[in-house]
Motif scaffolding. Structure first.
Motif: not given
Length: 362
Positions: A258-268
């Protein structure tokens, strides 16, 4: 009701944390809501004909042990993936008249059923004999109705749900990025899923490599997922060789992911096929906009300004979408996103699933 026997050919273990994690999450949520469950699941992700035969034989033996020990206490079975999991439910209904629900996740209909005429026949029998069919996305439901001749009133569209207590927006995205070793001044792209051809990882690496050439130092790519095919993973890593902005990360527990989702600017998510694309919803729940292939459930999910859709298998158009995201960001229809997240909130999904269990339990 008595107990629900949950059957799945994918279920996580300590060694393979992400393998069918959505099934485990749903089982735990059902237990929290007072539904007692029994498990007959396969936790081994091994591939290759011999390995698959051996692991499925072991799984079948485990299924029979669980069933014999609890025969009198089973109200219904719930299979995840039509084939092969649904075969066990089909057998128990024919032999012992135990009702069953089957959830179609996408690959079982769009890929597995096309492997052979026999598997297609089994898929059709399992779907038609089910007391109820759950499809995780709209397009999948339409396929089940029209191609496999299942009455529409026997089909419910229902995802596996997102836990919004885990997948939620960070107070400060840049701070989370820094904590994970990301450069908060760059546009950080994230992919989460198995490193397999069908997830479009090859095209993603190609597109990002071109982006790095046209806009050096502006972006980074983080790919979180497990190796299913060593040859393909090596092929992808070879494509990424020399590009320090591309990072491959092993799967992790969901509260860490979840931290990666929260930190990322765009999900691909550039998949070739996708029943729904639950990870895209998890990204949106963390306040991260989405670029994804215009396939399956993603076509419906990202419509109306929710995200950016690109044709599958097209590295050039994917590159353009990534470049636009770096230059201009991704405008998002917040009202529609909130509506989607409410619909797919695991609390609402579990309430609907409990209702189905109550209706069909023996």
């Amino acid at each position: 009701m008595k107990k629900a026997l949950v059957i799945s050919n994918m279920y996580p273990s300590k060694e393979h944390l992400a393998y069918g994690i959505f099934v485990k999450n749903q089982v735990e949520q059902l237990e929290q809501e007072g539904i007692e469950t029994l498990l007959a699941v396969n936790t081994n992700p091994a591939t290759g004909k011999k390995n698959v035969l051996l692991k499925y034989l072991k799984w079948a033996q485990n299924f029979m042990r669980v069933f014999r020990a609890n025969k009198r206490n089973i109200s219904l079975t719930h299979s995840h993936y039509v084939f092969p999991s649904g075969l066990f439910s089909y057998y128990l209904k024919k032999r012992y008249n135990i009702p069953y629900i089957v959830t179609a996740h996408g690959g079982d209909i769009n890929k597995m059923a096309k492997k052979s005429g026999q598997i297609r026949q089994f898929t059709e029998k399992i779907l038609q004999s089910a007391d109820h069919v759950i499809a995780v996305g709209e397009e999948l439901a339409t396929t089940i109705e029209t191609v496999f001749n299942v009455a529409s009133d026997k089909i419910t569209v229902m995802s596996m749900g997102i836990d919004r207590t885990v997948f939620k927006e960070a107070p400060d995205k840049k701070q989370y990025a820094t904590q994970l070793g990301m450069d908060p001044e760059k546009t950080n792209f994230l992919f989460v899923g198995n490193i397999i051809r069908e997830k479009g990882v090859g095209e993603l690496v190609q597109a990002f490599t071109k982006l790095s050439e046209s806009m050096p130092g502006k972006a980074a790519l983080y790919c979180v997922g497990s190796t299913k095919d060593a040859n393909f993973t090596n092929e992808v890593k070879e494509l990424a060789k020399g590009n320090a902005a591309i990072h491959f990360i092993e799967p992790m527990p969901q509260h860490e992911l979840a931290h990666y989702f929260q930190a990322a600017d765009v999900f691909v998510l550039p998949s070739y096929i996708e029943g729904l694309g639950l990870v895209a919803l998890e990204a949106m729940s963390c306040g991260t906009p989405v670029i994804a292939s215009d396939v399956g459930g993603l076509h419906y999910m990202l419509a109306d300004g929710v995200g950016v859709l690109v044709p599958p298998k097209d590295a050039i158009l994917l590159q353009l979408a990534l470049e636009n995201a770096v230059k201009e960001g991704i405008p998002v229809n917040e009202a529609r996103v909130n509506e989607l997240l409410e619909t797919h909130d695991s609390k609402n999904i579990i309430a609907r699933l409990k209702d189905l269990y109550t209706i069909y339990a023996k």
